[in-house]
Every structure is written in structure tokens, then in C-alpha cells.
Motif scaffolding. Structure first.
Motif, PDB file in Angstrom:
ATOM      1  N   GLN A  75     -52.822 -30.171  -6.091  1.00 13.03           N
ATOM      2  CA  GLN A  75     -54.265 -30.237  -6.359  1.00 13.03           C
ATOM      3  C   GLN A  75     -54.572 -29.458  -7.645  1.00 13.03           C
ATOM      4  O   GLN A  75     -54.257 -28.274  -7.747  1.00 13.03           O
ATOM      5  CB  GLN A  75     -55.054 -29.665  -5.171  1.00 13.03           C
ATOM      6  N   LYS A  76     -55.208 -30.156  -8.581  1.00 11.72           N
ATOM      7  CA  LYS A  76     -55.326 -29.597  -9.928  1.00 11.72           C
ATOM      8  C   LYS A  76     -56.709 -29.046 -10.285  1.00 11.72           C
ATOM      9  O   LYS A  76     -56.859 -28.387 -11.309  1.00 11.72           O
ATOM     10  CB  LYS A  76     -54.943 -30.668 -10.959  1.00 11.72           C
ATOM     11  N   ASN A  77     -57.711 -29.330  -9.494  1.00 11.16           N
ATOM     12  CA  ASN A  77     -59.050 -28.854  -9.849  1.00 11.16           C
ATOM     13  C   ASN A  77     -59.718 -28.114  -8.695  1.00 11.16           C
ATOM     14  O   ASN A  77     -59.282 -28.205  -7.540  1.00 11.16           O
ATOM     15  CB  ASN A  77     -59.943 -30.033 -10.298  1.00 11.16           C
TER      16      ASN A  77
END
Length: 206
Positions: A75-77
Motif C-alpha cells: 500500500q503506497k498512499n
């Protein structure tokens, strides 16, 4: 053969032969990864549970936790992390409400009430979670938190052994994830149909 084993085994075979591959691509999932996961979860479901320091632990929970770590890291954000936490809180609240009701009247050998609940929640989470990763992670996290808190509450009344990763938790997480995948696929198809109609309108106007 229980419903969980039947669904996970059937999906593993279908995905292995490329069926519903579009659904995996829409949700940005690797087909080999998904097939291996489903096959392993079938094997672990057949083996059962282990006992460590008076804690009954599902082998499937270990597998799910490995996947949880992988998906959580991907998960990047910030929105995905917030969605995961929000999902876990929703799951805990839903579990407490579900256990407060007497569902024995509606219990069946295969399809139990929580299956329908999971399908509905998958649709709800699709409107909240930006990806299947956050829906899966949030559902699993919320399920484990509920098991721990519910054990603490019930242990005061009746002394019992802690069970982590029970059938309800593992199956519920899988069903919610499947429901989320169905919703994302349907949404993709609707958007594609709308875009084609708009293109036809533009071409006819030109």
C-alpha cells in the motif's frame, strides 16, 4: 467438505486455467500468487489447527498473516492505510452486532448467515477502500482484533482456550475479498459500456 474448502479449491482451479483472469488484472493481482494462496489455504484447511502455549492457532491464519504483511507493505498512499484501519473498525462493530443476535434459526450446513453478511460487506467496502489490498488487510485485522477482545470478555465468565483464526474469521475474510472482487469487476464493465456508448455518440455527431 465445507463451503470454504469448496470455494477456495474451485477458485484455485478456475484461476489456474485462466478463468476470471480479467478480474485479477482489474484488482492488480498476480495469477500465480493467487492460485498458490488458494491451494495452500485448501491444504491448511484440511490439516486444521495447532496448539502453541495454550493458544489454538489456525494454520490458515499464519498464511493469511503472511499475505497481510505483503499486501500491507504494497500500500503506497495514506488513503489506503486509513481505509485499512476504517475497515477493521467496521468489521469489529459488525462482528459484535452479529454475535449479539441469535442466528441459530437461520443456520444451515453450508451457507450460514455470515456468508450473506460478508457479500454485503464486500460491496460496502468497495465504496470505501481504494483497492482490494486494503479491504483484505482491514477485514483480517478487524477479525483478529474481535477474536482477542471477545476472548477477553468471555474469559471473565467462562474459562476457555484462546482460538485465533477460527473458521468464521478465515472464511469471512475470503468471502469479503471475493465480494469486493465481484464489485470491482462489475464496476469496470459498467464503466467500459458507458465509455463505448460515449464514443458511439461522438462518432455519430462527427
Amino acid at each position: 467438505m465445507d463451503l470454504y474448502f469448496l470455494i477456495s479449491g474451485t477458485l484455485a482451479i478456475l484461476f489456474a486455467f485462466g478463468v476470471f483472469e480479467k478480474t485479477l488484472k482489474i484488482n492488480k493481482l498476480n495469477r500465480f500468487f493467487v492460485v498458490c494462496f488458494l491451494l495452500l489455504t485448501c491444504v491448511f484447511d484440511a490439516i486444521g489447527n495447532i496448539n502453541i502455549l495454550n493458544v489454538t492457532l489456525s494454520l490458515n491464519l499464519i498464511l493469511y498473516m503472511v499475505v497481510f504483511v505483503i499486501l500491507f507493505v504494497l500500500q503506497k498512499n495514506l488513503k489506503s492505510f486509513i481505509a485499512t484501519v476504517l475497515t477493521s473498525l467496521i468489521i469489529v462493530a459488525v462482528f459484535y452486532c452479529y454475535n449479539a443476535l441469535n442466528m441459530e434459526t437461520f443456520e444451515f450446513a453450508y451457507v450460514k448467515p455470515y456468508v450473506y453478511l460478508a457479500l454485503v460487506l464486500g460491496f460496502v467496502l468497495y465504496t470505501i477502500c481504494p483497492s482490494m489490498n486494503s479491504a483484505f488487510c482491514g477485514t483480517l485485522l478487524g477479525s483478529i482484533v474481535f477474536e482477542l477482545t471477545f476472548f477477553q470478555m468471555s474469559f471473565k465468565v467462562v474459562e476457555q482456550t484462546l482460538m485465533l483464526g477460527g473458521d468464521f474469521t478465515i472464511a469471512f475474510t475470503l468471502y469479503v475479498t471475493i465480494s469486493y472482487g465481484i464489485c470491482s469487476c462489475v464496476s469496470y464493465m459498467i464503466k467500459k459500456i458507458k465509455s463505448k456508448k460515449q464514443e458511439k455518440v461522438k462518432t455519430s455527431q462527427n
